[in-house]
Design a protein around this motif. Structure first.
Motif, PDB file in Angstrom:
ATOM      1  N   SER A  78     -17.511  -6.465   8.247  1.00  0.00           N
ATOM      2  CA  SER A  78     -16.356  -6.341   9.132  1.00  0.00           C
ATOM      3  C   SER A  78     -16.810  -6.209  10.568  1.00  0.00           C
ATOM      4  CB  SER A  78     -15.504  -5.130   8.737  1.00  0.00           C
ATOM      5  OG  SER A  78     -16.266  -3.954   8.834  1.00  0.00           O
ATOM      6  N   ARG A 103      -3.323  -4.366   9.550  1.00  0.00           N
ATOM      7  CA  ARG A 103      -4.195  -4.413   8.379  1.00  0.00           C
ATOM      8  C   ARG A 103      -5.623  -4.383   8.872  1.00  0.00           C
ATOM      9  NH1 ARG A 103      -7.419  -7.820   6.802  1.00  0.00           N
ATOM     10  NH2 ARG A 103      -6.534  -9.442   8.113  1.00  0.00           N
ATOM     11  N   TRP A 120       0.992   4.980   6.618  1.00  0.00           N
ATOM     12  CA  TRP A 120       0.442   4.156   7.686  1.00  0.00           C
ATOM     13  C   TRP A 120       1.199   4.424   8.975  1.00  0.00           C
ATOM     14  CZ3 TRP A 120       2.602   0.432  10.855  1.00  0.00           C
ATOM     15  CH2 TRP A 120       1.696  -0.308  11.633  1.00  0.00           C
ATOM     16  N   GLU A 144      -9.330  -4.712   4.302  1.00  0.00           N
ATOM     17  CA  GLU A 144      -8.194  -4.376   3.452  1.00  0.00           C
ATOM     18  C   GLU A 144      -7.600  -5.633   2.834  1.00  0.00           C
ATOM     19  OE1 GLU A 144      -6.501  -0.275   5.500  1.00  0.00           O
ATOM     20  OE2 GLU A 144      -5.336  -2.124   5.629  1.00  0.00           O
ATOM     21  N   ARG A 171     -10.671 -10.618   4.851  1.00  0.00           N
ATOM     22  CA  ARG A 171     -11.670  -9.595   4.561  1.00  0.00           C
ATOM     23  C   ARG A 171     -12.515  -9.237   5.777  1.00  0.00           C
ATOM     24  NH1 ARG A 171     -11.604 -13.208   0.143  1.00  0.00           N
ATOM     25  NH2 ARG A 171     -11.100 -12.202  -1.833  1.00  0.00           N
ATOM     26  N   LEU A 173       0.834  -1.192   0.000  1.00  0.00           N
ATOM     27  CA  LEU A 173       0.000   0.000   0.000  1.00  0.00           C
ATOM     28  C   LEU A 173       0.871   1.245   0.000  1.00  0.00           C
ATOM     29  CD1 LEU A 173      -2.664  -1.159   2.603  1.00  0.00           C
ATOM     30  CD2 LEU A 173      -2.724  -1.357   0.132  1.00  0.00           C
TER      31      LEU A 173
END
Length: 313
Positions: free
Chosen positions: A300, A131, A18, A135, A117, A14
């Motif tokens: 989620s 994470r 972060w 994501e 996920r 990515l």
């Protein structure tokens, strides 16, 4: 708790900035990632010791005095094998326990790709979210960078109290039920039912299971069957019964699958009002689509139990 579609690809790097700002309290004890690392190391040791034992056996056949060395390698071989088996089983248990409490410390779940996920992935040492839920899987280089940044800021993880663990388990249980409903809705059986009707769709799904079981039995037991037939050809009657039993199991499973498939085709043709030769191809619904298309996002978890802002300078 959740068994689903395999996550493909080696992960992504990515580009967004972060920072290790979000932490979760974790369960007490070693993480699933730590047990997995132990299992992998033990397995490599097991394989290495096995290779060395082959070398020792070759040397022994050439009259080399390697008796004591052979015993050492044999001990390492057995110990490493037992350690790999035990730690692998514990890693699986810990991974499922972490899932039941709303997080994971593992980067790879093989076919259990939906974990990526639906759960946030935590650094197993600091408890930092590296994470977020939903994501993509991280590339190993990105994962290593985030581990280093997390551990530099937080040397150890916070641990769940009993109340925290109970609340996390209750939340994760509700999320799991929702995810399982989505898995069932996207399954091959559900898609067959939607297209060919309840009777034909379920019959076809059962036929697939029997056919797969026959193939699995033939593939997994193939070497044993071959050696059994070789033993029979050499006059070793002790091999006759196992070979007959295994061949019979394969034949029965294949026959049941074939009969169910024929019945499913007949019922489907009646349901759709077409001739059997004009039925749509079964294979067109054989592979489920991705469970969570990227444009819709996953189901989620709720926000983390604890969010920690970076310390001020």
């Amino acid at each position: 708790m959740l068994h689903t579609i395999k996550d493909q690809g080696g992960g992504v790097v990515l580009t967004a900035l972060w920072e290790p700002t979000v932490r979760y309290p974790m369960l007490h004890g070693f993480s699933a990632a730590a047990w997995q690392r132990t299992s992998t190391t033990s397995l490599l040791t097991f394989l290495g010791a096995g290779i060395l034992m082959v070398g020792v056996a070759i040397a022994s056949n050439h009259d080399a005095r390697v008796g004591n060395v052979a015993l050492v390698f044999y001990g390492i071989f057995v110990l490493a094998g037992l350690t790999a088996a035990v730690s692998g089983a514990v890693s699986t248990y810990k991974a499922r326990r972490e899932y039941r409490h709303g997080y994971t410390t593992l980067q790879s779940f093989s076919k259990f790709g939906m974990y990526y996920r639906t759960l946030p992935q935590l650094d197993p040492r600091s408890g930092v979210e590296i994470r977020a839920a939903g994501e993509a899987k991280l590339a190993q280089s990105e994962l290593t960078k985030r581990w280093a940044a997390s551990r530099a800021r937080y040397p150890r993880a916070d641990r769940m109290s009993r109340q925290d663990a109970a609340e996390a388990a209750a939340t994760a249980g509700k999320i799991n039920e929702t995810n399982l409903e989505l898995v069932r809705a996207k399954s091959t059986r559900a898609r067959l039912v939607n297209r060919f009707g309840a009777a034909a769709g379920n019959m076809r799904a059962d036929a697939r299971k029997y056919t797969f079981a026959a193939l699995l039995t033939a593939g997994g037991g193939g070497p044993a069957l071959i050696f059994g037939l070789m033993g029979v050809s050499l006059g070793k009657s002790v091999w006759v019964l196992p070979a007959i039993v295994q061949a019979s199991v394969i034949a029965v499973l294949a026959l049941i699958g074939r009969r169910k498939n024929a019945q499913a085709a007949r019922i489907a043709s009646e349901f759709l009002g077409v001739a059997a030769k004009d039925l749509p191809p079964w294979a067109s619904v054989g592979t489920p689509d991705s469970l969570f298309p990227l444009e819709h996002g996953p189901i989620s978890s709720t926000p983390p139990l604890k969010s920690v802002s970076p310390p001020s300078d």
